[in-house]
Scaffold this motif. Structure first.
Motif: not given
Lengths: 108, 118
Positions: B35, B37, B39, B43-45, B47, B61-62, B95, B108-110
């Motif tokens: 995936n 992702v 940020q 703000k929030g995460l 996808w 994602a749209d 990410y 997850w990567g950094q």
């Protein structure tokens, strides 16, 4: 589009149990996962498939669900648990993943 | 040990393009979906996109459909995110994360920072 809803913030006293909720219509079929994210760091998986805990995650972290609502519980809350927490799942088709808006946990 | 390392972020002007890379090691790369992702600052995460192990299934994602393209090279243990027609709202840390069935990402990567600004 599909959404997962979390409260923006939750506060808990040290040693008490914090509960963070996540609601979504598809959650009864699409079990969520939960992530802890400290400031400036990558997210860390703390619960997957609704109730399972990865190795290395303390038993204080647990997940549960009832209908369209899932809950992350953190028992015996500690100062180190102060973080942002996110739920994650997918819509009913399985093709669109989504995160909840995140909940800031404060331990005070 | 599982490692995911993102690269390719930087400053780009609105309307520009950028390609992010995610280099994986420590696991059988051809057995896992990956995936992206992101940020945005403060703000929030969010996808962004997912690609299955053999590239058979690709989801987006749209908000990025028609502008971003995910791909992978299993010979190089790498996943890519080609980002075109970038907008200011694409500014974020990106990410990559290893996907498991049942909609969870266990490693997850950094992250790599993408800034879209004139």
């Amino acid at each position: 589009s599909y959404e997962l809803t979390q409260p923006p913030s939750v506060s808990v006293s040290p040693g008490q149990t914090a509960r963070i909720t996540c609601s979504g219509d598809a959650l009864p079929q699409k079990y969520p996962s939960w992530y802890q994210q400290k400031s400036g760091q990558a997210p860390v998986l703390v619960i997957y498939e609704g109730t399972k805990r990865p190795s290395g995650i303390p038993e204080r972290f647990s997940g549960s669900s009832s209908g369209t609502m899932a809950t992350l519980s953190i028992s015996g809350a500690q100062a180190d648990d102060e973080s942002d927490y996110y739920c994650y799942s997918t819509d009913s088709s399985g093709s669109h993943r989504v995160f909840g808006g995140g909940t800031k946990l404060t331990v005070l | 040990e599982v490692h995911l390392v993102e690269s390719g972020g930087g400053l780009v002007k609105p309307g520009g393009s950028l390609r992010l890379s995610c280099a994986a090691s420590g696991f059988i790369f051809t057995s896992y979906s990956i995936n992206w992702v992101r940020q945005a600052p403060g703000k929030g995460l969010e996808w962004v996109s997912s690609i299955s192990s053999s590239s058979t299934y690709i989801y987006q994602a749209d908000s990025v459909k028609g502008r971003f393209t995910i791909s992978r090279d299993n010979a190089k243990n790498s996943v890519y995110l080609q980002m075109n027609i970038l907008r200011a709202e694409d500014t974020a840390v990106y990410y990559c994360a290893r996907d498991r069935g049942s909609w969870y990402a266990d490693y997850w990567g950094q992250g790599t920072l993408v800034t879209v600004s004139s």
